[in-house]
Write a protein that holds these residues in place. Structure first.
Motif, PDB file in Angstrom:
ATOM      1  N   UNK A  41       0.836  -1.204   0.000  1.00 14.89           N
ATOM      2  CA  UNK A  41       0.000   0.000   0.000  1.00 14.89           C
ATOM      3  C   UNK A  41       0.870   1.252   0.000  1.00 14.89           C
ATOM      4  N   UNK A  45       1.032   4.014  -3.027  1.00 15.47           N
ATOM      5  CA  UNK A  45       0.721   5.434  -2.868  1.00 15.47           C
ATOM      6  C   UNK A  45       1.914   6.287  -3.289  1.00 15.47           C
ATOM      7  N   UNK A 134      -4.137  -1.891 -20.538  1.00 15.79           N
ATOM      8  CA  UNK A 134      -4.884  -0.819 -19.895  1.00 15.79           C
ATOM      9  C   UNK A 134      -4.116   0.495 -19.884  1.00 15.79           C
ATOM     10  N   UNK A 153      -4.857  10.582 -14.908  1.00 16.61           N
ATOM     11  CA  UNK A 153      -5.435   9.296 -15.301  1.00 16.61           C
ATOM     12  C   UNK A 153      -4.378   8.200 -15.287  1.00 16.61           C
ATOM     13  N   UNK A 156      -3.482   7.368 -11.659  1.00 22.82           N
ATOM     14  CA  UNK A 156      -4.572   6.637 -11.023  1.00 22.82           C
ATOM     15  C   UNK A 156      -4.611   5.202 -11.533  1.00 22.82           C
ATOM     16  N   UNK A 157      -4.410   5.034 -12.833  1.00 18.89           N
ATOM     17  CA  UNK A 157      -4.430   3.675 -13.393  1.00 18.89           C
ATOM     18  C   UNK A 157      -3.352   2.801 -12.754  1.00 18.89           C
ATOM     19  N   UNK A 159      -1.883   3.178  -9.904  1.00 17.21           N
ATOM     20  CA  UNK A 159      -2.256   2.937  -8.510  1.00 17.21           C
ATOM     21  C   UNK A 159      -3.178   1.725  -8.400  1.00 17.21           C
ATOM     22  N   UNK A 160      -4.169   1.651  -9.275  1.00 20.11           N
ATOM     23  CA  UNK A 160      -5.072   0.498  -9.269  1.00 20.11           C
ATOM     24  C   UNK A 160      -4.353  -0.770  -9.713  1.00 20.11           C
ATOM     25  N   UNK A 162      -1.303  -1.794  -9.494  1.00 18.90           N
ATOM     26  CA  UNK A 162      -0.458  -2.463  -8.501  1.00 18.90           C
ATOM     27  C   UNK A 162      -1.235  -3.547  -7.759  1.00 18.90           C
ATOM     28  N   UNK A 163      -2.534  -3.387  -7.669  1.00 20.30           N
ATOM     29  CA  UNK A 163      -3.336  -4.296  -6.861  1.00 20.30           C
ATOM     30  C   UNK A 163      -4.175  -5.277  -7.656  1.00 20.30           C
ATOM     31  N   UNK A 164      -4.608  -4.906  -8.849  1.00 18.78           N
ATOM     32  CA  UNK A 164      -5.543  -5.816  -9.532  1.00 18.78           C
ATOM     33  C   UNK A 164      -4.824  -6.804 -10.444  1.00 18.78           C
ATOM     34  N   UNK A 165      -3.511  -6.755 -10.519  1.00 13.74           N
ATOM     35  CA  UNK A 165      -2.747  -7.757 -11.261  1.00 13.74           C
ATOM     36  C   UNK A 165      -1.882  -8.537 -10.284  1.00 13.74           C
ATOM     37  N   UNK A 168       1.822  -7.124  -9.876  1.00 13.18           N
ATOM     38  CA  UNK A 168       1.908  -5.732  -9.404  1.00 13.18           C
ATOM     39  C   UNK A 168       2.197  -4.770 -10.543  1.00 13.18           C
TER      40      UNK A 168
ATOM     41  N   UNK D  19     -12.437  -6.264 -13.226  1.00 15.60           N
ATOM     42  CA  UNK D  19     -11.087  -6.791 -13.000  1.00 15.60           C
ATOM     43  C   UNK D  19     -10.423  -6.052 -11.848  1.00 15.60           C
ATOM     44  N   UNK D  23      -9.952  -8.312  -8.754  1.00 14.31           N
ATOM     45  CA  UNK D  23      -8.519  -8.584  -8.682  1.00 14.31           C
ATOM     46  C   UNK D  23      -7.867  -7.952  -7.465  1.00 14.31           C
ATOM     47  N   UNK D  24      -8.167  -6.695  -7.209  1.00 17.09           N
ATOM     48  CA  UNK D  24      -7.553  -6.050  -6.047  1.00 17.09           C
ATOM     49  C   UNK D  24      -8.071  -6.655  -4.752  1.00 17.09           C
ATOM     50  N   UNK D  27      -5.894  -9.850  -4.310  1.00 20.30           N
ATOM     51  CA  UNK D  27      -4.543  -9.457  -3.888  1.00 20.30           C
ATOM     52  C   UNK D  27      -4.549  -8.972  -2.437  1.00 20.30           C
ATOM     53  N   UNK D  46      -7.621   0.979  -4.736  1.00 17.87           N
ATOM     54  CA  UNK D  46      -7.512   0.485  -6.112  1.00 17.87           C
ATOM     55  C   UNK D  46      -8.784   0.785  -6.898  1.00 17.87           C
ATOM     56  N   UNK D  49      -9.120   4.672  -7.571  1.00 18.97           N
ATOM     57  CA  UNK D  49      -8.165   5.121  -8.578  1.00 18.97           C
ATOM     58  C   UNK D  49      -8.510   4.549  -9.948  1.00 18.97           C
ATOM     59  N   UNK D  53      -9.424   6.561 -13.735  1.00 20.99           N
ATOM     60  CA  UNK D  53      -8.840   6.282 -15.047  1.00 20.99           C
ATOM     61  C   UNK D  53      -9.899   5.828 -16.039  1.00 20.99           C
ATOM     62  N   UNK D  56     -12.338   8.614 -17.146  1.00 19.34           N
ATOM     63  CA  UNK D  56     -11.649   9.574 -18.010  1.00 19.34           C
ATOM     64  C   UNK D  56     -11.375   8.984 -19.393  1.00 19.34           C
ATOM     65  N   UNK D 106      -5.776 -13.780 -13.815  1.00 16.57           N
ATOM     66  CA  UNK D 106      -4.549 -13.134 -13.328  1.00 16.57           C
ATOM     67  C   UNK D 106      -4.083 -13.704 -11.997  1.00 16.57           C
ATOM     68  N   UNK D 107      -4.985 -14.332 -11.264  1.00 24.10           N
ATOM     69  CA  UNK D 107      -4.608 -14.854  -9.951  1.00 24.10           C
ATOM     70  C   UNK D 107      -4.718 -16.379  -9.866  1.00 24.10           C
TER      71      UNK D 107
END
Lengths: 240, 240, 240, 240
Positions: A41, A45, A134, A153, A156-157, A159-160, A162-165, A168, D19, D23-24, D27, D46, D49, D53, D56, D106-107
């Protein structure tokens, strides 16, 4: 902007980006007492905030790519001359390694030492494909519709992402190479780097193809005589 | 803006900045139950958010420096008259100490008590050099290309810098002096302050030199009759 | 905007604000397993983000005060007619209690139950003075120089203030009264509310006096025929 | 924009949104060592953020609904033609399930597996009513007063709503259906989905009614020949 200024901006920006990613990873791991979620986290950030600052401060000079995948996608769209692709990528890679060394210096680590962090397998390659897909989508979508907001953008992308894949979200070949030289929180084994880079380039190609259809290119005269530099996807808020 | 208003803004803004940094550090340490990563994360978020508010509320008056290194860099670029450098720095230091006392009062601590927090050595000095280099780079880069966004870029940069440097990025001589008077989370031993300040000034000089080459100064008439006050690096979003 | 719409906006906005503050406090305390720093961090992020949304969605209708201290300060500056002060404050208080009840309903708590959370003493009163002083300063400073950005500045300020004050920065008499009816994370004993409110009003008065000197009022015709409603400190980004 | 582009944007945007959410969540749960507050905080950051994105990057194409409740509310306001409601909702649902499968890939999880996460009862239904009421209110309020800022307001609102509701604020029927196919942190039992969806639609209806009174519709010619596409609630910052 002269090419020397643009290459300086790409090198320096990529260096600071790596210093942020690797440095904050070291700090986070040292302080977190083994709680990996808290460490990631903090790393997230710091990286997201750092990207906001870096794209804003260098965007109007070089486009603030900091990433060979972005440069290739911009060249594909003819926003960057073909002759400048190689220089861009070379300075990005040099900058990336310099940034890793700078971070290691700030934390009393060796300048470079190969990572032992295993990051491999189909789930992580798929993650890198999605992450880069993405990222390129955000850049094309925003730069063709509201370029002044792109820095936010993109940050922010990431930031997201790092967590949804599960990887990272490296999403950047220069970053991947340089992080192989850091046996810290953010590292990746050198032997695992090629798989990541192949997946990133595939994601870049898929996104460039799809998003160029989704967002038809602006009319050619939109940038003639304008204030937007080629490849500038981080135009300023106050410019029309 | 009259000089008295500008000096009041610098003093008050620096005071609130120190109250944020020191106060949130005390709160974070008290609540975190020894998890330093969580404490620093709270300290970071409070500081970054506080900077957004402070630069936005005082920027159009005084430029919202709150930092002798910024004032010196702006004077170097002739954005601040030489005669105003000393008054700016004096009120920044006075404000910084007042802010520390205000924070201590909010948490029932003595008004001032010397810190015992050791922060020294080449890794930390290099950290302060890098931290201040980047801060000045963000300010010059953004104020010369998209000034309305500078408050967000500066706050984002400091948010990142708390984590990617081993010193947690003081990057400010007035802040360094005043934090020496706080034996709390954010403190620094008085004996360690000079090393930090020397590194900060070196980073400021390097960044001012490099970024003034990278971003050529705007034409002189850009500010003639305009709405941008000298040294204002926090211009408003709604002004052209 | 008609008065009925403005009072509806104030009531509804204050209600959602309290639902955010109290509801996120309950969720944070339940999930945090006793780590108060993590709980306050979640409470802080929810409140800061909620304020961004609320001020943006209601600002152009009523000014998005949600706070008797703000309404009094705006009336002092003649941005709100004297005859509307009492209606504004009444609906803010009604909305605040409704929001507490809404939050309690979302978490299966009694609609109202008096708080047993002790918040008292000079350090906390000084905290409330400082917190409200800064809040009013942010509002006056931004609304007189770059009103479109005020929603972000206010939310950022409160995000910081949750941490740099020992009281966690209520800074709002209506919020203080309603939180006395919630025996949860965000509560305050009813007997402690008056001390907080007196300190808040003193901070408001000090800030209004100082910042009206610091930022001279805009010329009277600046709002004649303009699009800025009286008391609107949350003007939109896209309006000049 | 052609309908095919708009439906692609809705499908792809909803897919990436799922996702991000799922996903987040995976994780966060894996790394958090059982601290649910830290896991939800990472999931929240996540998601918030990611929404910035996504809105936008897709807003100027399709309006970036990603949510049948939003599409229904926009159609109610005649911002979306009635004939397009069903196609929008169908591709949103297809995209949502595709995004869940992408996250599972992905996980290293099965593509789909029914959730066993109980989310039911009056407190959670009331939560979903409130969450969707607020979301629709944010969209109508911002899109009628300052549309360029809507992406940030929506993301900020959801960030808050993850914490101030006991249901963690699904507020989206397509998201609810797809999360029923994920037995992970973000899941919901299939049998609990209908209750959530009914509450969401009720909240949507209440908010559309109230906020259309609160914000009278802009004059019809405001969009004639303008640059704002029907249903575009995420207009760009740089457009007037």
């Amino acid at each position: 902007m002269t090419l020397s200024r643009r290459l300086t901006a790409e090198a320096l920006g990529t260096a600071i980006l790596l210093a942020v990613v690797v440095g904050s990873g070291i700090m986070a791991e040292r302080l977190s007492g083994g709680n990996v979620a808290v460490a990631l986290l903090a790393n997230t950030i710091a990286t997201g905030a750092g990207l906001v600052a870096l794209i804003l401060m260098f965007g109007t000079i070089s486009g603030a790519h900091f990433n060979p995948a972005v440069t290739l996608s911009e060249a594909w769209q003819r926003n960057v001359p073909a002759a400048e692709v190689l220089p861009y990528i070379v300075v990005q890679i040099i900058g990336a390694f310099a940034g890793v060394a700078a971070a290691h210096g700030m934390f009393g680590e060796p300048l470079f030492f190969a990572s032992e962090h295993v990051r491999s397998g189909p789930a992580q390659w798929w993650s890198e494909f999605v992450a880069t897909f993405g990222l390129i989508g955000v850049i094309i979508g925003c730069s063709r519709s509201r370029p002044s907001i792109t820095p936010f953008a993109v940050a922010a992308y990431i930031t997201a992402a790092y967590w949804f894949t599960s990887s990272t979200s490296f999403a950047n070949p220069a970053v991947t190479l340089a992080r192989a030289a850091s046996n810290t929180f953010a590292g990746i084994r050198p032997v695992d780097a090629p798989g990541f880079i192949v997946a990133q380039l595939a994601g870049m190609a898929a996104a460039t193809t799809l998003f160029c259809w989704l967002y038809p290119a602006p009319p050619a005269d939109a940038t003639v005589g304008g204030t937007v530099a080629p490849g500038d996807f981080a135009d300023s808020l106050e410019k029309p």
